[in-house]
Each structure stands twice: as C-alpha cells, then as structure tokens.
Write a protein that holds these residues in place. Structure first.
Motif, short mmCIF file in Angstrom:
data_model
loop_
_atom_site.label_atom_id
_atom_site.label_comp_id
_atom_site.label_asym_id
_atom_site.label_seq_id
_atom_site.Cartn_x
_atom_site.Cartn_y
_atom_site.Cartn_z
N ARG A 1 7.85 -13.35 9.11
CA ARG A 1 8.34 -14.71 8.85
C ARG A 1 7.69 -15.28 7.59
NH1 ARG A 1 9.08 -15.33 14.59
NH2 ARG A 1 11.22 -16.02 14.92
N ARG A 2 6.41 -15.00 7.41
CA ARG A 2 5.73 -15.53 6.23
C ARG A 2 6.32 -14.90 4.95
NH1 ARG A 2 1.11 -18.39 6.38
NH2 ARG A 2 0.34 -17.56 8.33
N HIS A 3 6.62 -13.60 5.08
CA HIS A 3 7.26 -12.91 3.96
C HIS A 3 8.61 -13.57 3.63
CE1 HIS A 3 9.08 -9.61 1.68
NE2 HIS A 3 10.12 -9.70 2.51
N LEU A 4 9.39 -13.82 4.71
CA LEU A 4 10.69 -14.47 4.49
C LEU A 4 10.52 -15.85 3.89
CD1 LEU A 4 12.75 -13.66 7.73
CD2 LEU A 4 13.03 -12.67 5.45
N ALA A 5 9.49 -16.57 4.33
CA ALA A 5 9.25 -17.92 3.82
C ALA A 5 9.10 -17.87 2.30
CB ALA A 5 8.00 -18.52 4.46
N ARG A 6 8.35 -16.91 1.82
CA ARG A 6 8.12 -16.80 0.38
C ARG A 6 9.41 -16.41 -0.35
NH1 ARG A 6 7.07 -12.45 -2.56
NH2 ARG A 6 6.59 -11.14 -0.76
N VAL A 7 10.07 -15.39 0.16
CA VAL A 7 11.27 -14.88 -0.52
C VAL A 7 12.38 -15.94 -0.52
CG1 VAL A 7 13.08 -13.12 -0.42
CG2 VAL A 7 10.68 -12.50 0.01
N LEU A 8 12.59 -16.56 0.66
CA LEU A 8 13.71 -17.51 0.75
C LEU A 8 13.44 -18.79 -0.04
CD1 LEU A 8 14.88 -17.16 4.48
CD2 LEU A 8 15.62 -15.89 2.46
N THR A 9 12.17 -19.21 -0.09
CA THR A 9 11.85 -20.40 -0.88
C THR A 9 12.20 -20.17 -2.34
OG1 THR A 9 10.05 -21.01 0.61
CG2 THR A 9 10.02 -22.01 -1.56
N ALA A 10 11.77 -19.04 -2.87
CA ALA A 10 12.07 -18.74 -4.27
C ALA A 10 13.58 -18.66 -4.48
CB ALA A 10 11.41 -17.42 -4.67
N ARG A 11 14.26 -18.07 -3.50
CA ARG A 11 15.70 -17.89 -3.63
C ARG A 11 16.44 -19.24 -3.68
NH1 ARG A 11 17.93 -13.62 0.57
NH2 ARG A 11 16.48 -12.28 -0.56
N VAL A 12 16.07 -20.15 -2.78
CA VAL A 12 16.81 -21.43 -2.78
C VAL A 12 16.46 -22.29 -4.00
CG1 VAL A 12 17.40 -21.62 -0.34
CG2 VAL A 12 15.17 -22.48 -1.11
N ILE A 13 15.21 -22.23 -4.44
CA ILE A 13 14.87 -23.03 -5.62
C ILE A 13 15.67 -22.51 -6.83
CG2 ILE A 13 13.03 -23.66 -7.26
CD1 ILE A 13 11.06 -23.60 -4.93
N ARG A 14 15.72 -21.19 -6.96
CA ARG A 14 16.48 -20.62 -8.09
C ARG A 14 17.96 -20.96 -7.98
NH1 ARG A 14 13.20 -15.71 -7.46
NH2 ARG A 14 11.44 -16.03 -8.89
N ALA A 15 18.50 -20.85 -6.77
CA ALA A 15 19.95 -21.11 -6.61
C ALA A 15 20.25 -22.58 -6.90
CB ALA A 15 20.40 -20.74 -5.20
N ALA A 16 19.39 -23.49 -6.41
CA ALA A 16 19.61 -24.92 -6.66
C ALA A 16 19.53 -25.21 -8.15
CB ALA A 16 18.58 -25.75 -5.89
N CYS A 17 18.58 -24.56 -8.80
CA CYS A 17 18.38 -24.74 -10.23
C CYS A 17 19.59 -24.23 -11.02
CB CYS A 17 17.12 -24.00 -10.63
SG CYS A 17 16.80 -24.04 -12.37
N GLU A 18 20.10 -23.06 -10.64
CA GLU A 18 21.30 -22.52 -11.29
C GLU A 18 22.46 -23.50 -11.19
OE1 GLU A 18 21.90 -20.03 -13.29
OE2 GLU A 18 19.71 -19.83 -13.14
N GLN A 19 22.61 -24.05 -9.98
CA GLN A 19 23.72 -24.96 -9.77
C GLN A 19 23.56 -26.22 -10.63
OE1 GLN A 19 24.45 -27.43 -6.20
NE2 GLN A 19 25.71 -25.71 -5.53
N ALA A 20 22.33 -26.70 -10.71
CA ALA A 20 22.07 -27.89 -11.54
C ALA A 20 22.34 -27.58 -13.01
CB ALA A 20 20.63 -28.36 -11.34
N ARG A 21 21.93 -26.37 -13.45
CA ARG A 21 22.13 -25.98 -14.85
C ARG A 21 23.62 -25.91 -15.20
NH1 ARG A 21 17.52 -21.49 -14.86
NH2 ARG A 21 15.78 -22.82 -15.46
N SER A 22 24.43 -25.52 -14.21
CA SER A 22 25.86 -25.37 -14.48
C SER A 22 26.53 -26.72 -14.73
CB SER A 22 26.54 -24.63 -13.33
OG SER A 22 26.59 -25.47 -12.19
N LYS A 23 25.85 -27.80 -14.36
CA LYS A 23 26.43 -29.13 -14.61
C LYS A 23 25.92 -29.62 -15.96
CE LYS A 23 26.64 -30.21 -9.74
NZ LYS A 23 26.07 -30.98 -8.64
N ALA A 24 26.52 -29.11 -17.03
CA ALA A 24 26.02 -29.39 -18.37
C ALA A 24 26.12 -30.88 -18.71
CB ALA A 24 26.77 -28.57 -19.38
#
Ligand code: FES
Ligand code: FES
Lengths: 296, 165
Positions: free
Chosen positions: A273-296
């Motif tokens: 679970r701790r491993h997932l916590a690290r991996v998924l946190t990075a994943r959602v931050i990156r995905a949210a950031c990508e989505q924000a970047r797409s709104k030029a």
C-alpha cells in the motif's frame, strides 16, 4: 444475512428529521441511500432500534452551481443521488475532481441509490467521496433541532467510520470549493481488485498553473492508507512556485507515502500500500498538471 | 418479538400492490416471498453480486439493498416485467438466447435488468459502456463475453426495428 428487527420513521422534512434525532438520540440511525448501512445491518454489524428515513425529503436533494452568495462553492444536498451528480455537466466543469472520483464509486445500481451525503457521513477511509472532500477542503453543513454549523473536512473526518457529526445532527449539505484559476487540472485514480470494489489505495490531485507554467495552487490526497482520507497541505504547498518538474513531484510523492500509515489485510500488505501511495500520488499530480497545461 | 407492520403501496410490473410489511424485510424478499415473483434472484444479500437487480422508477438498483417500505410510492420492474405484453421474450431476452449469454441462469435476471437500464438511456452503447453497465453483476459461468455480445446485438436489433417503424 437479514437485519435484526427495527422500526422506522419517515421524515417529511429536515426539521422533522432533526426533531426525531433529538428525541431518540443514540438509538436512531439515519438512512439515506442505505448502500453501506443496509449490508452492515444484514451482517448485524449495526442493529439500530430505529431507522430514520430521509429519502423522501426533497429539500435535501439539490445541486446549486450558480453564484448565489456562495460564489466559490457548489452546494450539494446530502440526499442527492450519486448518479444525479454524475450526470450533471455544469458540476463536472466546476468541481471536476468530484466527477472523476464518482467514476470509481460502486456500480450503476449502487450509484442510482447511494447519496453524496451518505457516503461522506459513513466516512469509510477507503471510500472515494470522503477523499475528494478532504482534498478539496469541502465543508459539511450539520443541522440539529437548535442550530446549524459548518465543519471543514479536515476536522469532520475523525476516524474510520467516525465523523464530527453529533447524535442529534443531520448532514444537510456538502459545499465543494470551486477553483477559479483558468488553468486548473485534476485527476483521480485507484487500485482495487475489481473495478467498483473498495480501493486498496486511491489518490487524487488538483493543480492550478499560472500563465508562466508555474504551479499557483495545489492539493492532493490519499485514501486507504490511514484512519481517515488524508490530504497533505504542507507537501502541496511545497509544489507551489515550482514548474512541477520530476524532482518536485517525486519528492512530494515520497514524503506523502512516508507520512501515510497503511495497514495490511488479505488483499495488500502495508508495504505494498505504501508503494502504491507513492506511485499513485506521483501519477495523479502529473496527470492533473498535464490537464492544466493543456488549457493554454 | 413480533415485528410491527407498515403499509406500503408499490407499482410492480404495472400492477398496483398494497401490503403490510415488517420494516426489516428487504425488497427482494418481499418480491420473491410475498408476490411470488421469483424471477429476481438473490445471491449474496449484501450488495455484491447484482443477481437481485430490479428497476426502481426505471433505473437499476439492488433490491437486497433496499427495504420493501423504501419502495412505497415507487415503481418497480422485475425481470418478469421485461417480456412483451403477450408474454413472448423481449428483443434483449431473445438476444441472450441467441448469443448463449447464459448457462446456469443465476445471474441472468440481474444482467437483463442492468442491460435494459443501459439501453433505455444509451441505445447504441460501445462495448466498454456495456461492460461498465454490467460491472456490478457477477457471472460464474459465461465469462461475460457472450453477455456483451448479446447486449450489442440487442442494441443493433432495436435500432433496426426502430428504423423500420
Ligand atoms: S443479492 Fe443483492 S447484490 Fe447479491
Ligand atoms: S449464467 Fe451462471 S452465473 Fe451467469
């Protein structure tokens, strides 16, 4: 697998419900959609003497996305069905994280019955809606026969299946903050054995970027790795001002995983679970950031 | 201790029904044991398997996760209510036969309700949408593929029929 004997009262209004709560206090349990309560009653984990039904209280079913004095919030009545919220396009635009989280809640049949307030009041530390509320800093409006008060998510979730709601209080409404930043992105994900099951770990993030691409606002959190859904405001604050480069995201995810406190069960060890916590946190931050970047 | 009885009025498959029920009787038990509508199956009794799916006011719900009194004043459709008025199989039901979408049949009533609920709101679903719609229904026999095939073919047949009318 049948519930023990009980009696029920149907409330016609919120005031009536509050009055009943005041009279019967601890021996009464509120039932909204019942998608968590009824199985617990069937398994005899809870045996309330009385059920107080608020399903027919129409004043508890609403979604207000217009500006109405609560400019920066969407208000959702506690008894609004999850499927109704899921279909609301205006809401999906204003509180996208809520819509994304709902995609992981149960199945069509349970979302047709389950309510927003019911899931939040139930406060399962693995459930998606409490996590979304924690990440966005939603406020819960609690009403009793004598007063109404507003409790922020931070203090509302007190422990597993435990909230700040008093025995004489009814959750009336949930207020979801709307981020005004034009370049806002959000993401939600989870790992579970089957889609629609409770998550081993769930994660969500919402990020806003300035015109120069720097992070101006950030919030993220994890479910299933503590006594309550967790948000990490201090770690999120560290992302503000950065370009969300790999190093910043990685260290936020590592620290969030380190601060979480997962347990082990049949499906996953604490280490996994701790491993997932690290991996998924990075994943959602990156995905949210990508989505924000797409709104030029 | 004897249970107190509560009056309810529910429209079941188009027929108005009134009854006195104890508060703890689930909707599925009332349908099966009092109305003898045994088409709706009951598997887990705690909201996992989907066998007990029925429509409440036209939307699929799990009838083991509702007490009968919660249906008071509402409309319930069970699998018995899906057939055509003359009793012959609906297009969706017929497609289940054609596609071999059932073996033991235990999950079938729930699958039909879930699929019908989908087709009401989305007449041309993608395979992914079909899978999402039946995700809350467990089948231990078919491996699901034939069920997806059946729903897809029912959607096509329904569209064709609509085009002809
Ligand atoms: S019997 Fe209702 S979901 Fe299994
Ligand atoms: S046909 Fe046997 S469980 Fe689905």
């Amino acid at each position: 697998m049948k519930s023990a004997t009980f009696e029920y009262i149907r409330a016609g209004s919120t005031a009536e419900a509050c009055e009943a709560l005041k009279q019967e206090g601890d021996s009464i349990k509120l039932i909204a959609g019942g998608q968590s309560l009824i199985p617990m009653m069937a398994m005899r984990l809870v045996r309330p003497a009385w059920l107080l039904d608020i399903n027919e209280v129409s004043a508890l079913k609403f979604i207000t996305t217009s500006d109405d004095g609560h400019r920066n919030a969407v208000r959702i009545g506690a008894c609004t069905r999850q499927s109704v919220v899921e279909r609301d396009k205006a809401l999906a635009e204003r509180v996208p994280l809520l819509r994304q989280a709902l995609g992981y809640v149960g199945h069509v049949q349970t979302r047709n019955r389950g309510t927003i307030g019911g899931s939040i009041a139930h406060a399962d530390p693995c459930a998606e809606l409490p996590l979304a509320a924690q990440i966005l800093g939603a406020s819960m409006i609690l009403r009793s026969s004598s007063a109404t008060r507003t409790v922020p998510a931070e203090t509302f979730f007190a422990g597993p299946m435990t909230t700040a709601t008093g025995a004489d209080e009814c959750l009336e409404e949930v207020r979801w903050p709307v981020w005004d930043e034009r370049r806002t992105g959000s993401a939600f994900t989870e790992i579970s054995t089957r889609h629609g099951d409770f998550a081993m770990v769930s994660a969500g993030a919402q990020i806003a970027l300035g015109d120069d691409g720097r992070c101006v606002r950030a919030s993220f959190g994890l479910g299933g790795v503590g006594q309550t859904p967790l948000a990490f405001p201090r770690l999120a604050q560290r992302l503000v001002g950065t370009q969300l480069e790999d190093e910043a995201v990685r260290s936020a995810a590592e620290d969030a995983a380190a601060e979480s406190d997962p347990g082990s069960d049949l499906f996953a060890t604490a280490a996994y679970r701790r491993h997932l916590a690290r991996v998924l946190t990075a994943r959602v931050i990156r995905a949210a950031c990508e989505q924000a970047r797409s709104k030029a | 201790m004897t249970d107190k009885l509560y009056p309810i009025e529910v429209e079941v498959n188009g027929v108005a029904r009134s009854a006195m029920v104890p508060a703890r009787v689930s909707l599925v038990d009332w349908l099966r044991e009092e109305l003898l509508l045994t088409g709706t199956h009951v598997g887990c009794e705690h909201g996992i398997c989907g066998a007990c799916s029925v429509m409440l006011d036209g939307e699929p719900v799990r009838s083991c996760l509702m007490f009968a009194w919660q249906a008071d004043g509402h409309r319930v459709t069970t699998v018995e209510g899906l057939a055509r008025p003359d009793g012959s199989l609906s297009i969706l039901q017929d497609s289940f036969c054609d596609s071999h979408a059932l073996q033991c049949g235990y999950c079938t009533p729930g699958m039909l309700i879930a699929a019908q609920g989908l087709l009401y709101t989305n007449p041309r679903p993608t395979d992914l949408q079909i899978r999402e719609a039946i995700a809350g229904n467990l089948c231990r026999c078919t491996g699901y593929q034939q069920i997806v095939d059946a729903v897809r073919s029912a959607a096509a047949r329904l569209a064709k029929e609509k085009g002809q009318r």
